[in-house]
Design an enzyme around this catalytic site. Structure first.
Site, short mmCIF file in Angstrom:
data_model
loop_
_atom_site.label_atom_id
_atom_site.label_comp_id
_atom_site.label_asym_id
_atom_site.label_seq_id
_atom_site.Cartn_x
_atom_site.Cartn_y
_atom_site.Cartn_z
CB CYS A 173 -0.94 0.01 1.19
SG CYS A 173 -2.01 -1.43 1.27
CG HIS A 211 -3.04 3.36 2.36
ND1 HIS A 211 -3.55 3.07 1.11
CD2 HIS A 211 -3.16 2.22 3.09
CE1 HIS A 211 -3.94 1.81 1.09
NE2 HIS A 211 -3.72 1.28 2.27
CG ASN A 234 -6.53 -0.84 1.35
OD1 ASN A 234 -5.86 -0.40 0.43
ND2 ASN A 234 -5.99 -1.37 2.44
N1 COA Z 1 -18.33 -8.48 9.80
C1 COA Z 1 -18.73 -8.76 11.05
N2 COA Z 1 -17.87 -9.13 12.02
C2 COA Z 1 -16.58 -9.24 11.70
C3 COA Z 1 -16.09 -8.97 10.41
C4 COA Z 1 -17.05 -8.59 9.44
N3 COA Z 1 -16.70 -8.29 8.17
N4 COA Z 1 -14.77 -9.14 10.39
C5 COA Z 1 -14.40 -9.52 11.62
N5 COA Z 1 -15.50 -9.58 12.42
C6 COA Z 1 -15.58 -9.94 13.82
C7 COA Z 1 -14.40 -10.76 14.28
O1 COA Z 1 -14.61 -12.12 14.00
C8 COA Z 1 -14.37 -10.46 15.75
O2 COA Z 1 -15.32 -11.24 16.38
P1 COA Z 1 -15.01 -11.87 17.85
O3 COA Z 1 -14.80 -10.68 18.75
O4 COA Z 1 -16.22 -12.64 18.13
O5 COA Z 1 -13.76 -12.68 17.66
C9 COA Z 1 -14.86 -9.01 15.84
O6 COA Z 1 -15.52 -8.75 14.60
C10 COA Z 1 -13.74 -8.01 16.02
O7 COA Z 1 -12.69 -8.34 15.10
P2 COA Z 1 -11.39 -7.49 14.97
O8 COA Z 1 -10.52 -8.11 13.91
O9 COA Z 1 -10.81 -7.20 16.30
O10 COA Z 1 -12.05 -6.15 14.42
P3 COA Z 1 -11.38 -4.75 14.24
O11 COA Z 1 -12.13 -3.75 15.00
O12 COA Z 1 -9.90 -4.82 14.42
O13 COA Z 1 -11.68 -4.47 12.70
C11 COA Z 1 -10.50 -4.55 10.62
C12 COA Z 1 -11.18 -5.34 11.71
C13 COA Z 1 -9.98 -5.49 9.56
C14 COA Z 1 -11.52 -3.61 10.01
C15 COA Z 1 -9.34 -3.74 11.25
O14 COA Z 1 -8.55 -4.58 12.02
C16 COA Z 1 -8.48 -3.04 10.25
O15 COA Z 1 -8.92 -2.13 9.57
N6 COA Z 1 -7.19 -3.42 10.20
C17 COA Z 1 -6.24 -2.79 9.33
C18 COA Z 1 -6.54 -3.16 7.92
C19 COA Z 1 -5.61 -2.54 6.97
O16 COA Z 1 -5.38 -1.38 7.03
N7 COA Z 1 -5.10 -3.36 6.05
C20 COA Z 1 -4.32 -2.96 4.96
C21 COA Z 1 -2.96 -2.51 5.33
S1 COA Z 1 -2.74 -0.93 4.82
#
Ligand code: COA
Length: 330
Positions: free
Chosen positions: A116, A257, A287
Site C-alpha cells: 500500500c 492511504h 482500500n
Molecule cells: N463483519 C462482522 N464481524 C466481523 C467482520 C465482518 N466483516 N470481520 C471480523 N469480524 C468480527 C471478528 O470475528 C471479531 O469477532 P469476535 O470478537 O467474536 O472474535 C470481531 O468482529 C472483532 O474483530 P477485529 O478483527 O478485532 O475487528 P477490528 O475492529 O480490528 O476491525 C479490521 C477489523 C480489519 C476492520 C481492522 O482490524 C483493520 O482495519 N485493520 C487494518 C486493515 C488494513 O489497514 N489493512 C491494509 C494494510 S494498509
C-alpha cells in the site's frame, strides 16, 4: 551537481464501473453494512470486469494524467508502476503501459512493490531521478486489481479491498521551492507476515492444493496491522511537517492511504488536524493498495480541495511492513 525541482504537473485516475456494496457483501459472508461502516468507513468498492486488469486501468489513468499536465507520451523519460497485482509476474506492467501509451522506445520502465506504500515509494524514486537530472518527465502510477487476490469467503478481508488506478506526471522545474520538498521511506520486515499472499511466488508455486486452499489470496492479521497503521500514520505526518518546519495550520490537505477511516481519524486527532484536512474517499472505493493515494490525490485536486502553491502531505502505509511520505508544495 545541479539539483532540480520535481513538480506534480498533472494527475489522473480510473475506477471500474462495477460497484460491490456492503449490502452485496451481506449476501456473501456473515457481515452487516452497519459493522463495515462503523469499523472501516467503507460503503462500497469498485471491481474490475473480466476484461480489465491493473495495466489496462493504469493506461487510462496515465492518459488522464498526461492530458491534465499537457504532456505527450513521447516526452516521458521513465515509467514507474507500483502494484502488487501486475497483469503477469513478467513482463512488468510498466512495459505494457509504455507500449500501450506509445512512449519512446528505450526509456526506463519498471514495477515497484511496496504494497500500500508503493505509489509513494514510486513518487520518491521519481523525485530523485528528476532532482539529479537523470529524467525530466516521469510517469508514476499506482494500479491494483485486488479483487483477483481477495478471498470472498473471508469476511475479515473481503470487505476491505477494491480495484482502481491513479497516476501522476512528475516534471523537472527550475523552481526548487515548488514540488516535492521532503520525503521519508520506511520498512520493518519483522512484520512481513502480518499481511501476505502465501503462495504463487518461488517459495510456494501454484499447484492444485494451493489453489484449493486459497493460498493465492491476501491473509491479514487485521488487529496488528491496525495498531501499526494508527501509530505510524501519526508519526509519519508529524515527521513530514517537521521536515519542512510546517505547523498543522499550514497544511492544506493530507492525502493518507485509504485503509480504514478510523486509522485516518485517529491520526488527525493525535496531531491536531481538523477532519476537513484529511482527504477521505474510502467510503466509495475501499482500500485499493498502491492505487489508493494516487486516486485520492487526483480526486482532491480535481475537486479543488488543494491546488498550486498549497502544502500537501502524502502518506502510504501498508504491507511489508512499509511506510512512505512526501511533503509537497503543489
Ligand atoms: N463483519 C462482522 N464481524 C466481523 C467482520 C465482518 N466483516 N470481520 C471480523 N469480524 C468480527 C471478528 O470475528 C471479531 O469477532 P469476535 O470478537 O467474536 O472474535 C470481531 O468482529 C472483532 O474483530 P477485529 O478483527 O478485532 O475487528 P477490528 O475492529 O480490528 O476491525 C479490521 C477489523 C480489519 C476492520 C481492522 O482490524 C483493520 O482495519 N485493520 C487494518 C486493515 C488494513 O489497514 N489493512 C491494509 C494494510 S494498509
Amino acid at each position: 551537481m545541479t539539483l532540480h525541482g520535481a513538480l506534480i504537473a498533472g494527475t489522473g485516475s480510473f475506477l471500474p464501473e462495477r460497484k460491490l456494496t456492503n449490502i452485496d457483501l451481506e449476501k456473501m459472508v456473515d457481515t452487516s453494512d452497519e459493522w463495515i461502516v462503523q469499523r472501516t468507513g467503507i460503503r462500497e468498492r469498485r471491481i474490475a470486469s473480466p476484461g480489465e486488469s491493473s495495466a489496462s486501468m493504469a493506461v487510462i489513468a496515465a492518459q488522464r494524467a498526461l492530458e491534465s499536465s499537457g504532456t505527450r507520451p513521447e516526452e516521458i523519460d521513465l515509467i514507474l508502476c507500483a502494484t502488487i497485482t501486475p497483469d503477469m509476474p513478467t513482463p512488468s506492467n510498466a512495459c505494457l503501459i509504455q507500449h500501450a501509451l506509445g512512449c519512446r522506445r528505450g526509456i526506463g520502465a519498471m514495477d515497484l512493490n511496496a504494497a500500500c506504500s508503493g505509489f509513494v515509494y514510486a513518487l520518491v524514486t521519481a523525485t530523485n531521478f528528476i532532482k539529479t537530472g537523470s529524467a525530466k518527465t516521469v510517469l508514476v502510477i499506482g494500479a491494483e486489481t485486488l479483487s483477483r487476490i481477495t478471498d470472498y469467503t473471508d469476511r475479515s478481508t473481503c470487505i476491505l479491498f477494491g480495484d482502481g488506478a491513479g497516476a501522476v506526471v512528475l516534471k523537472q522545474t527550475t523552481d526548487l521551492g515548488a514540488g516535492v520538498q521532503a520525503f521519508e521511506l520506511g520498512a520493518d520486515g519483522s512484520g512481513a507476515m502480518l499481511l501476505h499472499v502465501p503462495a504463487g511466488g518461488s517459495r510456494h508455486p501454484a499447484d492444485p492444493e494451493s489453489v484449493g486452499a486459497k493460498l493465492h489470496t491476501l491473509k491479514m492479521s487485521g488487529r496488528d496491522v491496525f495498531k501499526f497503521a494508527v501509530a505510524q500514520m501519526a508519526e509519519s505526518i508529524e515527521k513530514a511537517m517537521n521536515a519542512c518546519k510546517l505547523t498543522p495550520d499550514q497544511i492544506k490537505l493530507v492525502i493518507p492511504h485509504q485503509s480504514n477511516a478510523r486509522i485516518i481519524d485517529s491520526a488527525a486527532t493525535k496531531i491536531g488536524l481538523t477532519a476537513d484536512r484529511m482527504f477521505i474517499n474510502i467510503d466509495r472505493y475501499g482500500n485499493t493498495s498502491a492505487a489508493s493515494v494516487a486516486i485520492a490525490l487526483d480526486e482532491a485536486i480535481r475537486a479543488g480541495r488543494c491546488g498550486r502553491g498549497d502544502w500537501v502531505v502524502i502518506i502510504g502505509i501498508g504491507g511489508g511492513l512499509t511506510w512512505a511520505t512526501v511533503t509537497v508544495k503543489l
